[in-house]
Design an enzyme around this catalytic site. Structure first.
Site, short mmCIF file in Angstrom:
data_model
loop_
_atom_site.label_atom_id
_atom_site.label_comp_id
_atom_site.label_asym_id
_atom_site.label_seq_id
_atom_site.Cartn_x
_atom_site.Cartn_y
_atom_site.Cartn_z
N SER A 127 -4.75 -5.21 0.89
CA SER A 127 -3.65 -4.44 0.31
C SER A 127 -2.54 -4.30 1.33
CB SER A 127 -4.13 -3.05 -0.11
OG SER A 127 -3.04 -2.22 -0.45
N TYR A 140 -8.75 4.76 1.02
CA TYR A 140 -8.50 3.43 0.44
C TYR A 140 -7.93 2.49 1.49
CZ TYR A 140 -6.32 -0.23 -2.35
OH TYR A 140 -5.93 -1.45 -2.86
#
Length: 251
Positions: A127, A140
């Site tokens: 990400s 995350y």
């Protein structure tokens, strides 16, 4: 004909990536927890396999039934947005299990055959949120940053066997449903610790405003994954989407 195994193909990036490879003549092993729910197009080069990346035995069974795998794409994962103080350790473990440990287990399952053949590619979907500090994404981001770091080191280990490992970093996910769902939980109360609610509302407003600009599409990610899988000269880390590219350049 080469074969790619892709995890997390029920929706989003994984589904679009599976279609992208199919359209370019590849044999595709599209995996998901519930194959009966697949909306992938019918093709004699497509097999939909059950695979839960949090279940090591399930992974081993799927890889054993797959046959030769030329490319592994670790796309499956889960998102999480909350203050660290309000995140139960059970949730922390769930996020790391899906986003990091599952990818490790899947890599370990395919590597012996790739090493024996002295060829293969592993593409891990991380990400671009790891490129800069973003509040409420600590758990995350940590799981995805660990996946990136893991891949960078593994790439050095595997190069001697003719195996490449690369990272694709998508930008913001298409649409605003994730942000809207989180905002609803804030409005309903109890999802964030009360002390963080005002800060969370401001953060979510900023994320929603950012998502109205030029964000990553599933097609962007599919193209980046395909490039990472097929181009030996592809960079170690490949941003996917205009926003991800901008973030990587401003790092």
């Amino acid at each position: 004909m080469k074969t790619v195994l892709i995890t997390g193909c029920s929706t989003g990036f994984g589904r679009e990536t599976a279609i992208h490879f199919l359209e370019r003549g590849w044999a595709v092993l599209a995996t998901m927890r519930n194959p009966a729910a697949s909306t992938l197009p019918v093709s004699d080069r497509l097999r939909v396999l059950p695979l839960d990346v949090t279940d090591a035995q399930n992974i081993a069974a799927a890889v054993a039934s797959a046959g030769r795998i030329d490319v592994l794409v670790n796309n499956a994962g889960i998102g999480w947005l909350n203050a660290l103080e309000g995140t139960p350790m059970e949730t922390v473990r769930d996020v790391f299990e899906a986003n990091l440990f599952g990818s490790i287990t899947t890599m370990q399952a395919v590597l012996p055959d790739m090493r024996a053949r002295r060829s293969g590619v592993i593409v891990n979907v991380s990400s671009s949120s790891t490129l800069m500090p973003i509040p409420l994404l600590s758990v995350y981001r940590a799981s995805k940053a660990a996946l990136t770091a893991l891949t960078e080191s593994v790439a050095l280990e595997l190069a001697q066997f003719g195996i490449r490992a690369r990272v694709v970093m998508p930008g913001m996910a298409p649409g605003t449903s994730f942000a809207e769902n989180v905002q609803k939980r804030i409005s309903d109360g109890g999802w964030f610790p009360p002390a963080y609610e005002s800060f969370a509302e401001q953060t979510m407003a900023g994320l929603q405003a950012a998502s109205s600009g030029d964000i990553t599409t599933a097609q962007d990610v599919a193209e980046a994954v395909f490039l990472a899988a097929t181009d030996p000269d592809c960079p170690m880390i490949l941003p996917a989407g205009a926003d991800a590219i901008a973030w990587s350049q401003g790092r």
